[in-house]
Design a protein around this motif. Structure first.
Motif, PDB file in Angstrom:
ATOM      1  N   VAL A  36      11.606   3.916  -7.068  1.00 26.54           N
ATOM      2  CA  VAL A  36      11.819   3.734  -5.635  1.00 26.54           C
ATOM      3  C   VAL A  36      13.154   3.045  -5.407  1.00 26.54           C
ATOM      4  N   GLU A  37      13.777   3.372  -4.308  1.00 24.92           N
ATOM      5  CA  GLU A  37      14.967   2.639  -3.878  1.00 24.92           C
ATOM      6  C   GLU A  37      14.428   1.494  -3.026  1.00 24.92           C
ATOM      7  N   ILE A  38      14.267   0.335  -3.653  1.00 25.58           N
ATOM      8  CA  ILE A  38      13.471  -0.737  -3.052  1.00 25.58           C
ATOM      9  C   ILE A  38      14.145  -1.395  -1.858  1.00 25.58           C
ATOM     10  N   LEU A  39      15.492  -1.413  -1.808  1.00 25.38           N
ATOM     11  CA  LEU A  39      16.151  -2.068  -0.674  1.00 25.38           C
ATOM     12  C   LEU A  39      15.805  -1.383   0.639  1.00 25.38           C
ATOM     13  N   SER A  40      15.779  -0.062   0.655  1.00 21.07           N
ATOM     14  CA  SER A  40      15.463   0.642   1.904  1.00 21.07           C
ATOM     15  C   SER A  40      14.040   0.321   2.356  1.00 21.07           C
ATOM     16  N   TRP A  41      13.105   0.169   1.397  1.00 24.59           N
ATOM     17  CA  TRP A  41      11.739  -0.199   1.758  1.00 24.59           C
ATOM     18  C   TRP A  41      11.676  -1.633   2.293  1.00 24.59           C
ATOM     19  N   LEU A  42      12.395  -2.524   1.654  1.00 26.26           N
ATOM     20  CA  LEU A  42      12.408  -3.915   2.125  1.00 26.26           C
ATOM     21  C   LEU A  42      13.041  -4.020   3.501  1.00 26.26           C
ATOM     22  N   ARG A  43      14.060  -3.229   3.753  1.00 24.81           N
ATOM     23  CA  ARG A  43      14.688  -3.259   5.076  1.00 24.81           C
ATOM     24  C   ARG A  43      13.730  -2.768   6.143  1.00 24.81           C
ATOM     25  N   ARG A  44      12.964  -1.737   5.840  1.00 27.50           N
ATOM     26  CA  ARG A  44      11.980  -1.251   6.801  1.00 27.50           C
ATOM     27  C   ARG A  44      10.928  -2.326   7.078  1.00 27.50           C
ATOM     28  N   MET A  45      10.491  -2.992   6.018  1.00 28.69           N
ATOM     29  CA  MET A  45       9.476  -4.022   6.181  1.00 28.69           C
ATOM     30  C   MET A  45      10.004  -5.208   6.993  1.00 28.69           C
ATOM     31  N   THR A  46      11.211  -5.703   6.635  1.00 26.31           N
ATOM     32  CA  THR A  46      11.734  -6.860   7.346  1.00 26.31           C
ATOM     33  C   THR A  46      12.123  -6.519   8.785  1.00 26.31           C
ATOM     34  N   LEU A  47      12.499  -5.267   9.050  1.00 28.12           N
ATOM     35  CA  LEU A  47      12.751  -4.867  10.432  1.00 28.12           C
ATOM     36  C   LEU A  47      11.461  -4.917  11.235  1.00 28.12           C
TER      37      LEU A  47
ATOM     38  N   ASP B 293       0.822  -1.214   0.000  1.00 24.75           N
ATOM     39  CA  ASP B 293       0.000   0.000   0.000  1.00 24.75           C
ATOM     40  C   ASP B 293       0.855   1.261   0.000  1.00 24.75           C
ATOM     41  N   MET B 294       1.973   1.234   0.715  1.00 19.30           N
ATOM     42  CA  MET B 294       2.869   2.388   0.734  1.00 19.30           C
ATOM     43  C   MET B 294       3.472   2.633  -0.650  1.00 19.30           C
ATOM     44  N   LEU B 295       3.882   1.559  -1.322  1.00 22.37           N
ATOM     45  CA  LEU B 295       4.449   1.698  -2.659  1.00 22.37           C
ATOM     46  C   LEU B 295       3.384   2.112  -3.674  1.00 22.37           C
ATOM     47  N   ALA B 296       2.174   1.596  -3.504  1.00 21.51           N
ATOM     48  CA  ALA B 296       1.082   1.977  -4.405  1.00 21.51           C
ATOM     49  C   ALA B 296       0.784   3.464  -4.294  1.00 21.51           C
ATOM     50  N   ALA B 297       0.854   4.000  -3.085  1.00 23.13           N
ATOM     51  CA  ALA B 297       0.627   5.435  -2.893  1.00 23.13           C
ATOM     52  C   ALA B 297       1.709   6.243  -3.597  1.00 23.13           C
ATOM     53  N   ARG B 298       2.951   5.754  -3.575  1.00 26.55           N
ATOM     54  CA  ARG B 298       4.031   6.435  -4.280  1.00 26.55           C
ATOM     55  C   ARG B 298       3.758   6.454  -5.788  1.00 26.55           C
ATOM     56  N   ALA B 299       3.343   5.294  -6.308  1.00 27.43           N
ATOM     57  CA  ALA B 299       3.075   5.215  -7.741  1.00 27.43           C
ATOM     58  C   ALA B 299       1.891   6.101  -8.139  1.00 27.43           C
TER      59      ALA B 299
ATOM     60  N   ALA C 287       0.979   8.822  -6.809  1.00 23.94           N
ATOM     61  CA  ALA C 287       1.370  10.232  -6.747  1.00 23.94           C
ATOM     62  C   ALA C 287       2.235  10.638  -7.934  1.00 23.94           C
ATOM     63  N   GLY C 288       2.767   9.648  -8.671  1.00 23.53           N
ATOM     64  CA  GLY C 288       3.590   9.958  -9.824  1.00 23.53           C
ATOM     65  C   GLY C 288       2.764  10.482 -10.990  1.00 23.53           C
ATOM     66  N   SER C 289       3.357  11.315 -11.794  1.00 25.76           N
ATOM     67  CA  SER C 289       2.621  11.945 -12.892  1.00 25.76           C
ATOM     68  C   SER C 289       2.196  10.942 -13.958  1.00 25.76           C
ATOM     69  N   ASP C 290       2.954   9.861 -14.137  1.00 25.85           N
ATOM     70  CA  ASP C 290       2.627   8.874 -15.153  1.00 25.85           C
ATOM     71  C   ASP C 290       2.156   7.551 -14.561  1.00 25.85           C
ATOM     72  N   GLY C 291       1.729   7.580 -13.307  1.00 25.62           N
ATOM     73  CA  GLY C 291       1.178   6.384 -12.687  1.00 25.62           C
ATOM     74  C   GLY C 291       2.202   5.359 -12.270  1.00 25.62           C
ATOM     75  N   GLU C 292       3.458   5.752 -12.188  1.00 20.95           N
ATOM     76  CA  GLU C 292       4.505   4.856 -11.734  1.00 20.95           C
ATOM     77  C   GLU C 292       5.466   5.623 -10.838  1.00 20.95           C
ATOM     78  N   ALA C 293       6.352   4.903 -10.190  1.00 19.24           N
ATOM     79  CA  ALA C 293       7.285   5.557  -9.275  1.00 19.24           C
ATOM     80  C   ALA C 293       8.644   4.887  -9.360  1.00 19.24           C
TER      81      ALA C 293
END
Length: 523
Positions: free
Chosen positions: A155-166, A139-145, A147-153
């Motif tokens: 993202v630096e995915i490793l930092s997001w995965l680290r937050r999730m796995t933490l 849901d967090m990544l979907a919100a980023r996408a 908000a993008g002008s072309d419906g995509e985003a």
């Protein structure tokens, strides 16, 4: 003082040179030494772990005399004789400074006592935690996408995965509610997350790790404040404080209600505490408070860092292989719910193949090291020819000899896996080569989780969490690379490899991706 230090280093240098000159392995062929003092140390710890088996299966380093072997008969012997081949004392000492006497550090009987309850039934209970955090990440990544002008985003995915796995390991292991995914980018990270970032992902991470190891190898260096000392202290203090608080609360509740409060708790530490306080456990088998607390860093580092690394490599591979990504998504969309059970996920064959292929080609742990605690002889599957031209079917191993176990190299050895061993091809798992049956393993004909009594106890945790992550993200998004494939290289900190973008300014590990919400086509 200077004279004392000079004598100290001269003495240890003489020991190294004498050991090299008298070792029974001195006639084993090895690469040219690039450094008279450091020998092949850098080659062993970096490049050789992936390329050496192409040319030879044994080599012996100079000055830092370490044996590298990819011979499967020899490795099976090492695995079967865990009392002889143990983690090197310097490595254990370095890990003890950060984690305490947890299962990463201890050996023999102490290792047997410290089983952190990573059973299949326990992981099944934790599946809900994996799903909850994966859906929040989606849901967090979907919100980023959105908000993008072309419906995509991008993202630096490793930092997001680290937050999730933490968040996952905090809730599933302790429980601790970090709520990292709920924080905005401008929010200050929690102390533990900040310490982990500095330790494992910053541009200085390798330097910090090198100095920690140097202090373990050369004890006199402990009197000097090495770079990274404050970072390590902060991480250790944060983990120890958290562990002490949880243990104190759990023990108090156990005394109040006889452990009933722990009956409904799913986290691994509560399971361990309850088992440790059972009247059926002999006193000699109980863990001390320090040993219980030491499991907290074990959960954090093993369950957080390695799983996020595996997940980011999986997304990297899928972003560059759209047919595989599409085939996987088609299978995942065949499940009608966003919250499948662990059994439902394990019943998906292509998901299983993708996970296995990720763990094969992009093993988070690239290599392991073991030291002989006694003189021994390694049997060999293939003879080696020494520098005098003589063939041998065994290797004499002196006490104290360090042996490199090239996990990633064995997982991608063309002699075992075929000419396309370097390629990410999940379909190979429809029929694996017969040669893989000789690999010592705990899972899937791979050395990724090692083997024998000291295999990774948390491998089921990691596999199921990775499956949940891929199930949730690939169903929701089309994943594309944000930079050319050649720009992504492995970034190794300690034993773990993560992707990084190669450029003029090195900013640590990370992987930029383009994500676009997937829209199911309707007739």
């Amino acid at each position: 003082m200077a004279g004392t230090l000079l004598c100290y280093f001269a003495f240890h240098l003489a020991q190294f040179l004498y050991r090299d000159a008298t070792s029974p392995l001195r006639h084993v062929a090895g690469p040219a030494s690039p450094s008279w003092i450091f020998g092949n140390f850098k080659q062993f710890t970096r490049s050789l772990c992936s390329v050496l088996p192409r040319s030879r299966r044994w080599t012996y380093g100079r000055q830092v005399p370490e044996l590298y072997t990819a011979d499967l008969k020899a490795l099976n012997h090492i695995v079967a004789n865990s009392a002889v081949y143990q983690k090197p004392p310097p490595s254990r000492k370095s890990n003890r400074r950060l984690m305490g006497n947890g299962i990463f550090v201890v050996e023999m009987d102490d290792h047997k006592r410290q089983n952190p309850a990573f059973s299949s039934s326990q992981i099944r209970l934790l599946n809900e935690v994996f799903l909850e955090k994966s859906l929040l990440l989606r849901d967090m990544l979907a919100a980023r996408a959105q908000a993008g002008s072309d419906g995509e985003a991008r993202v630096e995915i490793l930092s997001w995965l680290r937050r999730m796995t933490l968040d996952v390991i905090g809730q599933a292991g302790a429980p601790i509610f970090f709520n990292s995914l709920d924080k905005s980018d401008s929010d200050a990270p929690d102390p533990l997350g900040r310490a982990f970032t500095e330790l494992f992902h910053s541009p200085h991470a390798n330097r910090y790790a090198a100095f920690r190891m140097a202090q373990s190898i050369v004890p006199i260096l402990e009197i000097f404040p090495m770079p990274g000392w404050t970072v390590r202290r902060n991480a250790r203090n944060a983990m120890h404080t958290i562990g002490s608080q949880i243990l104190a609360r759990s023990r108090a509740r156990f005394k109040e209600d006889g452990g009933k409060d722990l009956d409904g708790r799913r986290d691994l530490l509560s399971v361990l505490i309850k088992a440790n306080m059972s009247v059926d456990i002999p006193e000699s088998q109980r863990l001390s408070d320090a040993e219980v607390i030491a499991q907290i860093p074990t959960f954090f580092i093993a369950g957080h860092e390695t799983t996020s690394s595996a997940a980011v490599w999986a997304l990297h591979a899928l972003s560059h292989d759209i047919p595989v990504q599409d085939k996987l998504r088609a299978e995942l969309l065949g499940i009608a719910t966003d919250t499948p059970t662990m059994d439902a996920l394990n019943a998906l064959p292509y998901l299983e193949w993708v996970v296995r292929e990720t763990m094969r080609v992009h093993s988070p742990i690239m290599q392991l090291r073991r030291m002989a605690m006694a003189d021994d002889v390694l049997p060999l599957a293939q003879p080696y020819i020494d520098t005098h031209g003589t063939a041998h079917m065994s290797l004499p191993i002196p006490k104290g000899q360090v042996i490199h176990i090239p996990v990633l190299a064995i997982n991608t050895d063309k002699d075992i896996w075929g000419a396309d061993a370097d390629e990410f091809r999940p379909e190979r798992w429809a029929r694996v080569p017969d040669a893989t049956s000789a690999i010592p393993t705990a899972w899937a004909n791979l050395m990724t989780f090692f083997a024998g009594p000291h295999h990774c106890l948390g491998f089921r945790f990691s596999i199921v969490e990775l499956k949940v992550l891929l199930f949730t993200l690939i169903r929701a998004f089309e994943v594309r690379p944000a930079v050319p494939r050649a720009s992504i290289k492995p970034y190794v900190t300690g034993l773990v490899q993560r992707p990084m973008v190669v450029g003029p300014v090195h900013k640590g590990s990370g992987l930029p991706l383009i994500i676009r919400p997937y829209k199911v086509e309707t007739a």
